[in-house]
Write a protein that holds these residues in place. Structure first.
Motif, PDB file in Angstrom:
ATOM      1  N   MET A 117       0.752  -1.051   0.066  1.00  0.00           N
ATOM      2  CA  MET A 117       0.024   0.045   0.053  1.00  0.00           C
ATOM      3  C   MET A 117       0.790   1.054   0.278  1.00  0.00           C
ATOM      4  N   ASN A 118       0.608   2.165  -1.167  1.00  0.00           N
ATOM      5  CA  ASN A 118       1.606   3.174  -1.049  1.00  0.00           C
ATOM      6  C   ASN A 118       0.911   4.500  -0.368  1.00  0.00           C
ATOM      7  N   ILE A 119       1.421   4.679   0.755  1.00  0.00           N
ATOM      8  CA  ILE A 119       1.135   5.698   1.534  1.00  0.00           C
ATOM      9  C   ILE A 119       2.391   6.498   2.139  1.00  0.00           C
ATOM     10  N   THR A 120       2.319   7.959   1.863  1.00  0.00           N
ATOM     11  CA  THR A 120       3.448   8.914   2.790  1.00  0.00           C
ATOM     12  C   THR A 120       2.488   9.767   3.756  1.00  0.00           C
ATOM     13  N   GLU A 121       3.294   9.995   4.667  1.00  0.00           N
ATOM     14  CA  GLU A 121       2.902  10.676   5.747  1.00  0.00           C
ATOM     15  C   GLU A 121       3.204  12.366   5.603  1.00  0.00           C
ATOM     16  N   TYR A 122       2.114  13.069   5.407  1.00  0.00           N
ATOM     17  CA  TYR A 122       2.187  14.505   4.960  1.00  0.00           C
ATOM     18  C   TYR A 122       2.495  15.327   6.141  1.00  0.00           C
ATOM     19  N   PHE A 123       1.668  15.016   7.360  1.00  0.00           N
ATOM     20  CA  PHE A 123       1.779  15.931   8.393  1.00  0.00           C
ATOM     21  C   PHE A 123       1.148  15.249   9.673  1.00  0.00           C
ATOM     22  N   ARG A 124       1.820  15.479  10.866  1.00  0.00           N
ATOM     23  CA  ARG A 124       1.152  15.058  11.938  1.00  0.00           C
ATOM     24  C   ARG A 124       1.426  16.201  13.003  1.00  0.00           C
ATOM     25  N   SER A 125       0.257  16.439  13.548  1.00  0.00           N
ATOM     26  CA  SER A 125       0.184  17.377  14.841  1.00  0.00           C
ATOM     27  C   SER A 125       0.903  17.034  15.982  1.00  0.00           C
ATOM     28  N   LEU A 177      -0.926  10.897   2.403  1.00  0.00           N
ATOM     29  CA  LEU A 177      -1.145  10.944   0.907  1.00  0.00           C
ATOM     30  C   LEU A 177      -1.277   9.460   0.615  1.00  0.00           C
ATOM     31  N   ALA A 178      -2.578   9.072   0.143  1.00  0.00           N
ATOM     32  CA  ALA A 178      -2.773   7.676  -0.432  1.00  0.00           C
ATOM     33  C   ALA A 178      -2.707   7.743  -1.864  1.00  0.00           C
ATOM     34  N   HIS A 179      -1.421   7.377  -2.259  1.00  0.00           N
ATOM     35  CA  HIS A 179      -0.979   7.590  -3.672  1.00  0.00           C
ATOM     36  C   HIS A 179      -1.776   6.662  -4.653  1.00  0.00           C
ATOM     37  N   ASP A 180      -2.145   5.570  -4.302  1.00  0.00           N
ATOM     38  CA  ASP A 180      -2.873   4.632  -5.263  1.00  0.00           C
ATOM     39  C   ASP A 180      -4.428   5.269  -5.628  1.00  0.00           C
ATOM     40  N   ARG A 181      -4.670   5.654  -6.631  1.00  0.00           N
ATOM     41  CA  ARG A 181      -5.529   6.155  -6.901  1.00  0.00           C
ATOM     42  C   ARG A 181      -7.025   5.546  -6.819  1.00  0.00           C
ATOM     43  N   GLY A 182      -8.140   6.083  -6.164  1.00  0.00           N
ATOM     44  CA  GLY A 182      -9.302   5.248  -6.026  1.00  0.00           C
ATOM     45  C   GLY A 182      -9.774   5.337  -4.467  1.00  0.00           C
ATOM     46  N   ASN A 183     -11.239   5.375  -4.378  1.00  0.00           N
ATOM     47  CA  ASN A 183     -12.021   5.549  -3.288  1.00  0.00           C
ATOM     48  C   ASN A 183     -11.589   4.532  -2.168  1.00  0.00           C
ATOM     49  N   CYS A 184     -11.601   3.365  -2.698  1.00  0.00           N
ATOM     50  CA  CYS A 184     -11.184   2.080  -1.767  1.00  0.00           C
ATOM     51  C   CYS A 184      -9.644   2.267  -1.165  1.00  0.00           C
ATOM     52  N   HIS A 185      -8.641   2.468  -2.209  1.00  0.00           N
ATOM     53  CA  HIS A 185      -7.371   2.677  -1.580  1.00  0.00           C
ATOM     54  C   HIS A 185      -7.181   3.807  -0.576  1.00  0.00           C
TER      55      HIS A 185
END
Length: 330
Positions: free
Chosen positions: A1-9, A90-98
């Motif tokens: 699963m292609n995920i990037t953390e963009y921000f964390r409070s 950021l959920a890089h894989d395009r699509g609602n379910c992703h």
């Protein structure tokens, strides 16, 4: 699963978080801030964190969420956005379910002690007691998943018939245990459901047609999980002008039929059985539509049964409307 953390409070205390609210977003940066503000206004006394999942390469939603959580100003208004605990991914894989799967996976990895995960869409505004009512209902009935109504907010010029059409109405009207849920736009899921159900939780085959949530609930039901409806856990959802048209409602009705056929086929694993059911429903749909048209005094509302039946049959030959391919038009 292609995920990037963009921000964390800075105020995320993972160990103390009891609830998670996930928000999938796609090109609605201003509406997302209104959604986040409604979460700031929640009255629940349990600690919760927000996970925003941006599914667009432009990351407008991620930027908007970060701005909200680090600033208390939107058009001069004090929003107290810094009060939110949150992670933006950021959920890089395009699509609602992703997008959903990315958020739910992040919740399980980052927050070891949460009991419930809620979902709200980026075009919805939650009632201040939304989370509290969902949790109370889950605990009163001892159910694993709880849904609530998405109250449609139409433009002033919208014709009254659309406000009464089945595609815009909640599936239930009373707070009580129910057989199953259908929408993920307003739902509470117990942690043990997510831990038990196989990953990815939402089947990516539904990415652009919708229905990944309905399929997930269908599989949850087969596993013995239980459902309830909380009529007081309301969220308000804006209805763009393009939705209050026959063209959009017809497309959504056909799509609903297609999703129903696909889920039936997955459940029974018998294509002929699903086809037979679709043909039977098509055969009786004119009578059901006539009764509905008379009852509601609207041919447009009555047509819904025929449209769903046609959508089921179209799915049998592989013709499915991908309404989520261009979410800004959905």
């Amino acid at each position: 699963m292609n995920i990037t953390e963009y921000f964390r409070s800075n105020n995320v205390d993972a160990e103390s978080i009891e609830l998670i609210v996930t928000i999938p977003t796609y090109k609605r940066p201003q509406q997302l801030k209104l959604t986040l503000q409604s979460l700031v206004n929640q009255t629940i006394d349990k600690k919760f964190a927000v996970i925003v999942m941006d599914n667009h390469e432009g990351a407008e939603g991620a930027q908007s969420a970060k701005s909200f959580m680090t600033s208390a100003d939107l058009n001069g208004a004090d929003l107290n956005g810094a009060d939110l605990n949150g992670i933006v991914i950021l959920a890089h894989d395009r699509g609602n379910c992703h997008a959903y799967n990315a958020g739910w996976k992040t919740a399980l990895l980052e927050f070891k002690n949460f009991r419930y995960l809620a979902v709200i869409d980026d075009d919805e505004v939650a009632d201040p007691r939304w989370l509290e009512e969902l949790v109370n209902t889950a605990e009163i009935f001892g159910t694993d998943l709880v849904g609530g109504p998405q109250i449609q907010q139409f433009k002033a010029e919208a014709h009254n018939v659309w406000k009464r059409h089945p595609v815009f109405l909640p599936h239930y009207e009373r707070t009580e245990p129910v057989p199953i849920l259908y929408s993920s736009g307003n739902v509470l899921i117990s942690r043990h459901v997510l831990e038990h159900m196989p990953s990815p939780h939402l089947d990516p085959m539904f990415n652009f047609i919708g229905g990944g949530d309905s399929d997930f609930y269908s599989r949850c039901k087969r596993e013995g999980f239980t459902f309830a409806w909380c009529n007081s856990a309301q969220v308000l959802e804006d209805v763009p002008s393009q939705r209050a048209t026959f063209k959009w409602v017809n497309a959504r009705s056909l799509r609903n039929g297609s999703i129903s056929s696909i889920i039936d086929t997955k459940r029974s694993r018998n294509r002929l059985k699903t086809l037979a059911k679709s043909l039977v429903l098509l055969g009786i749909s004119p009578f059901r539509s006539a009764i509905s048209a008379i009852k509601n005094r609207s041919i447009v509302i009555g047509l819904y049964h025929v449209q769903v039946a046609i959508g089921r049959l179209l799915a049998e030959i592989g013709v499915i409307n991908e309404q989520y391919r261009n979410p800004e038009n959905k």
